[in-house]
Motif scaffolding. Structure first.
Motif, PDB file in Angstrom:
ATOM      1  N   LEU A  21       0.853  -1.203   0.000  1.00 33.10           N
ATOM      2  CA  LEU A  21       0.000   0.000   0.000  1.00 33.10           C
ATOM      3  C   LEU A  21       0.885   1.248   0.000  1.00 33.10           C
ATOM      4  O   LEU A  21       0.692   2.162  -0.811  1.00 33.10           O
ATOM      5  CB  LEU A  21      -0.923  -0.033   1.225  1.00 33.10           C
ATOM      6  CG  LEU A  21      -1.901   1.123   1.456  1.00 33.10           C
ATOM      7  CD1 LEU A  21      -3.061   0.659   2.335  1.00 33.10           C
ATOM      8  CD2 LEU A  21      -1.244   2.325   2.115  1.00 33.10           C
ATOM      9  N   HIS A  22       1.875   1.268   0.885  1.00 37.54           N
ATOM     10  CA  HIS A  22       2.747   2.448   0.959  1.00 37.54           C
ATOM     11  C   HIS A  22       3.597   2.595  -0.309  1.00 37.54           C
ATOM     12  O   HIS A  22       3.868   3.710  -0.744  1.00 37.54           O
ATOM     13  CB  HIS A  22       3.635   2.380   2.205  1.00 37.54           C
ATOM     14  CG  HIS A  22       2.897   2.704   3.475  1.00 37.54           C
ATOM     15  ND1 HIS A  22       2.668   1.774   4.464  1.00 37.54           N
ATOM     16  CD2 HIS A  22       2.329   3.845   3.908  1.00 37.54           C
ATOM     17  CE1 HIS A  22       1.992   2.350   5.455  1.00 37.54           C
ATOM     18  NE2 HIS A  22       1.765   3.603   5.145  1.00 37.54           N
ATOM     19  N   ALA A  23       4.009   1.463  -0.882  1.00 32.15           N
ATOM     20  CA  ALA A  23       4.800   1.533  -2.119  1.00 32.15           C
ATOM     21  C   ALA A  23       3.964   2.172  -3.222  1.00 32.15           C
ATOM     22  O   ALA A  23       4.458   2.988  -4.007  1.00 32.15           O
ATOM     23  CB  ALA A  23       5.262   0.136  -2.532  1.00 32.15           C
ATOM     24  N   ARG A  24       2.675   1.817  -3.252  1.00 35.36           N
ATOM     25  CA  ARG A  24       1.777   2.381  -4.272  1.00 35.36           C
ATOM     26  C   ARG A  24       1.627   3.892  -4.083  1.00 35.36           C
ATOM     27  O   ARG A  24       1.709   4.656  -5.032  1.00 35.36           O
ATOM     28  CB  ARG A  24       0.414   1.684  -4.175  1.00 35.36           C
ATOM     29  CG  ARG A  24      -0.404   1.780  -5.413  1.00 35.36           C
ATOM     30  CD  ARG A  24      -1.603   0.825  -5.383  1.00 35.36           C
ATOM     31  NE  ARG A  24      -1.252  -0.552  -5.569  1.00 35.36           N
ATOM     32  CZ  ARG A  24      -1.688  -1.562  -4.815  1.00 35.36           C
ATOM     33  NH1 ARG A  24      -2.480  -1.331  -3.802  1.00 35.36           N
ATOM     34  NH2 ARG A  24      -1.317  -2.794  -5.073  1.00 35.36           N
ATOM     35  N   VAL A  25       1.414   4.315  -2.824  1.00 35.69           N
ATOM     36  CA  VAL A  25       1.296   5.756  -2.546  1.00 35.69           C
ATOM     37  C   VAL A  25       2.608   6.471  -2.894  1.00 35.69           C
ATOM     38  O   VAL A  25       2.617   7.552  -3.476  1.00 35.69           O
ATOM     39  CB  VAL A  25       0.915   6.017  -1.070  1.00 35.69           C
ATOM     40  CG1 VAL A  25       0.897   7.512  -0.767  1.00 35.69           C
ATOM     41  CG2 VAL A  25      -0.435   5.384  -0.729  1.00 35.69           C
ATOM     42  N   GLY A  26       3.733   5.818  -2.562  1.00 36.02           N
ATOM     43  CA  GLY A  26       5.046   6.422  -2.753  1.00 36.02           C
ATOM     44  C   GLY A  26       5.418   6.632  -4.215  1.00 36.02           C
ATOM     45  O   GLY A  26       6.276   7.456  -4.526  1.00 36.02           O
ATOM     46  N   LEU A  27       4.751   5.878  -5.124  1.00 34.40           N
ATOM     47  CA  LEU A  27       5.005   6.061  -6.556  1.00 34.40           C
ATOM     48  C   LEU A  27       4.620   7.460  -6.991  1.00 34.40           C
ATOM     49  O   LEU A  27       5.267   8.070  -7.838  1.00 34.40           O
ATOM     50  CB  LEU A  27       4.178   5.051  -7.375  1.00 34.40           C
ATOM     51  CG  LEU A  27       4.655   3.609  -7.394  1.00 34.40           C
ATOM     52  CD1 LEU A  27       3.684   2.760  -8.191  1.00 34.40           C
ATOM     53  CD2 LEU A  27       6.063   3.511  -7.976  1.00 34.40           C
ATOM     54  N   THR A  28       3.525   7.959  -6.429  1.00 36.22           N
ATOM     55  CA  THR A  28       3.026   9.282  -6.808  1.00 36.22           C
ATOM     56  C   THR A  28       3.574  10.366  -5.895  1.00 36.22           C
ATOM     57  O   THR A  28       3.944  11.439  -6.343  1.00 36.22           O
ATOM     58  CB  THR A  28       1.478   9.305  -6.746  1.00 36.22           C
ATOM     59  OG1 THR A  28       0.984   8.062  -7.216  1.00 36.22           O
ATOM     60  CG2 THR A  28       0.919  10.437  -7.570  1.00 36.22           C
TER      61      THR A  28
ATOM     62  N   THR B  18       6.359  11.178  -3.848  1.00 36.20           N
ATOM     63  CA  THR B  18       7.722  10.650  -3.694  1.00 36.20           C
ATOM     64  C   THR B  18       8.381  11.074  -2.390  1.00 36.20           C
ATOM     65  O   THR B  18       9.427  10.542  -2.034  1.00 36.20           O
ATOM     66  CB  THR B  18       8.598  11.081  -4.890  1.00 36.20           C
ATOM     67  OG1 THR B  18       8.447  12.495  -5.039  1.00 36.20           O
ATOM     68  CG2 THR B  18       8.149  10.386  -6.163  1.00 36.20           C
ATOM     69  N   HIS B  19       7.794  12.014  -1.676  1.00 35.97           N
ATOM     70  CA  HIS B  19       8.378  12.392  -0.384  1.00 35.97           C
ATOM     71  C   HIS B  19       7.793  11.594   0.763  1.00 35.97           C
ATOM     72  O   HIS B  19       8.083  11.882   1.924  1.00 35.97           O
ATOM     73  CB  HIS B  19       8.241  13.898  -0.145  1.00 35.97           C
ATOM     74  CG  HIS B  19       9.057  14.696  -1.114  1.00 35.97           C
ATOM     75  ND1 HIS B  19      10.445  14.660  -1.104  1.00 35.97           N
ATOM     76  CD2 HIS B  19       8.706  15.493  -2.148  1.00 35.97           C
ATOM     77  CE1 HIS B  19      10.891  15.427  -2.088  1.00 35.97           C
ATOM     78  NE2 HIS B  19       9.864  15.937  -2.734  1.00 35.97           N
ATOM     79  N   LEU B  20       6.987  10.594   0.443  1.00 44.58           N
ATOM     80  CA  LEU B  20       6.452   9.721   1.487  1.00 44.58           C
ATOM     81  C   LEU B  20       7.614   9.015   2.190  1.00 44.58           C
ATOM     82  O   LEU B  20       8.552   8.551   1.554  1.00 44.58           O
ATOM     83  CB  LEU B  20       5.512   8.672   0.859  1.00 44.58           C
ATOM     84  CG  LEU B  20       4.619   7.916   1.843  1.00 44.58           C
ATOM     85  CD1 LEU B  20       3.446   8.796   2.278  1.00 44.58           C
ATOM     86  CD2 LEU B  20       4.087   6.625   1.225  1.00 44.58           C
TER      87      LEU B  20
END
Ligand code: 1MF
Length: 185
Positions: free
Chosen positions: A103-110, A112-114
Motif C-alpha cells: 500500500l505504501h509503495a503504491r502511494v510512494g510512486l506518486t 515521492t516524499h512519502l
C-alpha cells in the motif's frame, strides 16, 4: 509528513470538540498554519507538537491522543479519497497487514516524499500474528495500536493488541501480538 496527516488530526478534533478547541490546540502548539494542504510536506515536528498540544488542552495523555488518531486515520482515509487504496490492500485484517508495505509503495510512486514505516508479519495462526513495525519516526507505537483498533472496526472483528517488544537498547523495531476473530474464507 504530508499535510493529509495534519488535516486528519484537525478533522478529528473539530468533529469531536469543535473549531474553538482546534484553534486553542494550534495556539498551544505554536503552529501558525491556517489550512494544511494535503499534498504538501510539513516537518514531522508540526504533527508531534499538535499531538502534545492536544494532550495539554484536552487533559488526556499523549498516548491516548495517538491511539484515537490511529483509529480515526483508518476511517478518514477510507472516506477522503483513499477508499480504493484501502480496499485493494485486503479483505481481512491479516491480509491487510501483510499488504501494508505494498500500500505504501503504491502511494510512494506518486507522492515521492512519502517516508513510510514498514510492517512485517510472522508467527501467523488463524487468529493471531506477530506484527513487526519499523519506522524512521520515534514514539509512534501507540499510533499503531490505534490503527489496529481502527482496522478491527473496518473488518468487524474484535482486536486485542499486546505490545511485546519496544525498540530501544536491544531492538531496532517494535513488536505487537495481534489477536482477532479467525477470518472465514
Ligand atoms: O511520510 C508520510 O507523509 C506518511 C504519511 C502517512 C507516512 C505514512 C503515513 C500513513 N501512516 C501514518 C503513520 C506513520 C507512522 C510512522 O511513520 O511510523 C499510517 C499507515 C497505516 C497503517 C495501518 C492502516 C492504514 C495505514 O495507512 C493507510 C494509508 C497510508 C498512506 C496514505 C493513505 C492511507 C497516504 C495517501 C496520500 C498521501 C499520504 C499518505 O499524500 C498525499 C495526500 C493527498 C494529496 C497528495 C499526497
Amino acid at each position: 509528513m504530508y499535510g493529509l496527516v495534519n488535516k486528519a488530526v484537525e478533522q478529528m478534533v473539530c468533529h469531536q470538540f469543535g473549531e474553538a478547541t482546534w484553534e486553542a490546540i494550534k495556539a498551544e502548539a505554536g503552529v501558525d498554519v491556517d489550512a494544511f494542504i494535503s499534498m504538501e510536506g510539513y516537518p514531522d515536528e508540526i504533527t508531534y507538537r499538535l499531538v502534545n498540544a492536544a494532550s495539554i488542552v484536552l487533559a488526556i495523555p499523549a498516548v491516548q491522543v495517538l491511539e484515537a488518531f490511529g483509529e480515526y486515520w483508518v476511517k478518514y482515509t477510507a472516506s477522503e479519497g483513499y477508499g480504493d487504496l484501502m480496499r485493494l490492500a485486503g479483505a481481512t485484517l491479516p491480509e491487510f497487514l501483510q499488504n501494508l508495505d505494498n500500500l505504501h509503495a503504491r502511494v510512494g510512486l506518486t507522492f515521492t516524499h512519502l517516508n513510510p514505516p514498514s510492517f512485517r508479519c510472522s508467527d501467523e495462526t488463524d487468529e493471531s500474528l506477530r506484527l513487526h513495525y519499523y519506522s524512521s519516526r520515534e514514539g509512534l507505537a501507540h499510533l499503531v495500536i490505534g490503527l489496529l483498533r481502527g482496522l478491527g472496526e473496518r473488518f468487524s472483528t474484535t482486536v486485542a493488541v499486546s505490545h511485546t517488544s519496544q525498540r530501544g537498547e536491544q531492538g531496532d523495531h517494535d513488536e505487537f501480538v495481534v489477536r482477532y476473530d479467525a477470518p472465514h474464507r
